[in-house]
Design a protein around this motif. Structure first.
Motif, short mmCIF file in Angstrom:
data_model
loop_
_atom_site.label_atom_id
_atom_site.label_comp_id
_atom_site.label_asym_id
_atom_site.label_seq_id
_atom_site.Cartn_x
_atom_site.Cartn_y
_atom_site.Cartn_z
N ARG A 45 0.83 -1.21 0.00
CA ARG A 45 0.00 0.00 0.00
C ARG A 45 0.87 1.26 0.00
O ARG A 45 0.60 2.21 -0.74
CB ARG A 45 -0.93 0.01 1.22
N MET A 46 1.91 1.25 0.81
CA MET A 46 2.81 2.40 0.87
C MET A 46 3.55 2.59 -0.45
O MET A 46 3.74 3.71 -0.92
CB MET A 46 3.79 2.26 2.04
N HIS A 47 3.96 1.49 -1.07
CA HIS A 47 4.67 1.56 -2.35
C HIS A 47 3.75 2.11 -3.44
O HIS A 47 4.18 2.93 -4.27
CB HIS A 47 5.21 0.18 -2.73
N LYS A 48 2.48 1.69 -3.44
CA LYS A 48 1.51 2.21 -4.42
C LYS A 48 1.33 3.71 -4.25
O LYS A 48 1.26 4.46 -5.23
CB LYS A 48 0.15 1.52 -4.28
N GLU A 49 1.23 4.16 -3.00
CA GLU A 49 1.09 5.59 -2.74
C GLU A 49 2.32 6.34 -3.23
O GLU A 49 2.21 7.41 -3.85
CB GLU A 49 0.87 5.86 -1.25
N LEU A 50 3.51 5.80 -2.97
CA LEU A 50 4.76 6.42 -3.42
C LEU A 50 4.78 6.56 -4.94
O LEU A 50 5.09 7.64 -5.47
CB LEU A 50 5.95 5.61 -2.93
N LEU A 51 4.43 5.49 -5.64
CA LEU A 51 4.40 5.54 -7.11
C LEU A 51 3.38 6.54 -7.62
O LEU A 51 3.65 7.27 -8.59
CB LEU A 51 4.13 4.15 -7.68
N ARG A 52 2.22 6.60 -6.99
CA ARG A 52 1.19 7.56 -7.40
C ARG A 52 1.69 8.99 -7.22
O ARG A 52 1.52 9.84 -8.11
CB ARG A 52 -0.10 7.34 -6.60
N LEU A 53 2.33 9.26 -6.09
CA LEU A 53 2.87 10.60 -5.85
C LEU A 53 3.96 10.96 -6.87
O LEU A 53 3.98 12.07 -7.40
CB LEU A 53 3.42 10.72 -4.43
N LEU A 54 4.86 10.01 -7.13
CA LEU A 54 5.96 10.27 -8.05
C LEU A 54 5.51 10.40 -9.50
O LEU A 54 6.01 11.26 -10.24
CB LEU A 54 7.01 9.15 -7.96
N ILE A 81 1.67 30.25 -5.16
CA ILE A 81 1.98 30.04 -3.74
C ILE A 81 1.40 28.73 -3.25
O ILE A 81 2.07 27.93 -2.60
CB ILE A 81 1.49 31.24 -2.90
N PHE A 82 0.13 28.48 -3.58
CA PHE A 82 -0.51 27.23 -3.17
C PHE A 82 0.17 26.03 -3.82
O PHE A 82 0.40 25.00 -3.18
CB PHE A 82 -2.01 27.23 -3.51
N GLY A 83 0.50 26.15 -5.11
CA GLY A 83 1.16 25.06 -5.83
C GLY A 83 2.51 24.71 -5.23
O GLY A 83 2.85 23.54 -5.08
N LYS A 84 3.29 25.74 -4.87
CA LYS A 84 4.60 25.50 -4.25
C LYS A 84 4.43 24.81 -2.90
O LYS A 84 5.18 23.90 -2.55
CB LYS A 84 5.37 26.81 -4.09
N LYS A 85 3.42 25.24 -2.15
CA LYS A 85 3.15 24.62 -0.85
C LYS A 85 2.77 23.15 -1.04
O LYS A 85 3.27 22.27 -0.33
CB LYS A 85 2.03 25.37 -0.13
N ARG A 86 1.90 22.89 -1.99
CA ARG A 86 1.47 21.51 -2.27
C ARG A 86 2.65 20.67 -2.73
O ARG A 86 2.78 19.51 -2.35
CB ARG A 86 0.36 21.52 -3.33
N LEU A 87 3.54 21.24 -3.53
CA LEU A 87 4.72 20.53 -4.00
C LEU A 87 5.64 20.17 -2.84
O LEU A 87 6.17 19.05 -2.79
CB LEU A 87 5.46 21.40 -5.02
N ARG A 88 5.80 21.07 -1.88
CA ARG A 88 6.61 20.76 -0.68
C ARG A 88 5.98 19.62 0.12
O ARG A 88 6.68 18.75 0.63
CB ARG A 88 6.77 22.01 0.19
N ILE A 90 4.04 17.21 -1.04
CA ILE A 90 4.23 15.97 -1.80
C ILE A 90 5.66 15.47 -1.64
O ILE A 90 5.88 14.28 -1.39
CB ILE A 90 3.88 16.18 -3.29
N ASP A 91 6.63 16.38 -1.76
CA ASP A 91 8.04 15.98 -1.61
C ASP A 91 8.32 15.45 -0.21
O ASP A 91 9.06 14.47 -0.05
CB ASP A 91 8.97 17.15 -1.92
N ARG A 92 7.72 16.06 0.80
CA ARG A 92 7.90 15.59 2.18
C ARG A 92 7.33 14.19 2.33
O ARG A 92 7.95 13.31 2.94
CB ARG A 92 7.20 16.56 3.14
N ARG A 93 6.14 13.95 1.77
CA ARG A 93 5.51 12.63 1.86
C ARG A 93 6.33 11.59 1.10
O ARG A 93 6.49 10.45 1.56
CB ARG A 93 4.07 12.69 1.34
N ILE A 94 6.87 11.96 -0.05
CA ILE A 94 7.71 11.04 -0.83
C ILE A 94 8.94 10.64 -0.03
O ILE A 94 9.28 9.46 0.06
CB ILE A 94 8.11 11.68 -2.18
N ARG A 95 9.61 11.62 0.58
CA ARG A 95 10.80 11.31 1.41
C ARG A 95 10.42 10.41 2.58
O ARG A 95 11.14 9.46 2.90
CB ARG A 95 11.44 12.59 1.92
N PHE A 96 9.28 10.70 3.22
CA PHE A 96 8.82 9.90 4.34
C PHE A 96 8.60 8.45 3.91
O PHE A 96 9.08 7.51 4.55
CB PHE A 96 7.51 10.48 4.90
#
Length: 189
Positions: A45-54, A81-88, A90-96
């Motif tokens: 499940r975590m791998h699927k979420e990672l692939l979806r985010l990437l 501004i909102f897009g940059k925040k959302r991108l951060r 997503i990147d944080r979740r990907i690293r996690f």
């Protein structure tokens, strides 16, 4: 807050061990190197979420941010501004997710050799004092879904159940008071 225990003279607590398989006890490391366990299904499940985010979310948001940046003044551009925040985010979740998947020990409950006792990955059916039955699967802390019947191996119920056999009774202290459960069934799927 992290505590440096390298030179500590304190004795380890009783709960510093996590039972995985019959007779094998793995020492649980504290926060900086905390050993995490995942069931195979949880890791998938975590791998699927990672692939979806990437592969889906990040490229989509990156394109939106690029389009918003092309509109000019970025300091007052809400979409940018909102897009940059959302991108951060997503990147944080990907690293996690990458870190969790890289450092986790994957356990396949169906490969459990000692099916007579409760260990990580077990699906247990419990009966309370009133005869009501409830079923839980004991999973890692990243897989918790109480509505779906998945509880953390670190929860009071799971801790009380580790190494128990069918017919054993455990007492669990919870916020609403103490409750007694009888272990009715153990399955490894």
């Amino acid at each position: 807050m992290r505590r440096d225990t390298r030179n500590s003279q304190e004795a380890p607590e009783e709960n510093d061990e996590l039972e995985l398989e019959g007779g094998e006890e793995e020492e649980e490391e504290k926060p900086s190197g905390h050993r995490r366990y995942l069931t195979r299904a949880g890791a998938e499940r975590m791998h699927k979420e990672l692939l979806r985010l990437l592969n889906e979310e990040r490229p989509k948001v990156t394109a939106e941010v690029s389009a918003a940046a092309a509109q000019g003044d970025r300091s007052e551009n809400a979409e940018y501004i909102f897009g940059k925040k959302r991108l951060r985010e997503i990147d944080r979740r990907i690293r996690f997710l990458q870190k969790r998947l890289d450092t986790a020990t994957i356990v396949d409950p169906s490969e459990q050799s000692d099916t007579e006792r409760v260990y990580f990955g077990a699906t247990v059916t419990l009966e309370d004092e009133d005869g009501a039955r409830v079923t839980y699967q004991i999973v890692g802390s990243d897989e918790i879904d109480t509505a779906g019947g998945r509880i953390s191996v670190e929860s009071p119920i799971a801790r009380a159940l580790l190494r128990k056999k069918i017919g054993d009774t455990v007492e669990v202290i919870r916020p609403r008071g103490e409750i007694e459960y009888t272990l009715v069934q153990i399955r490894y799927m």
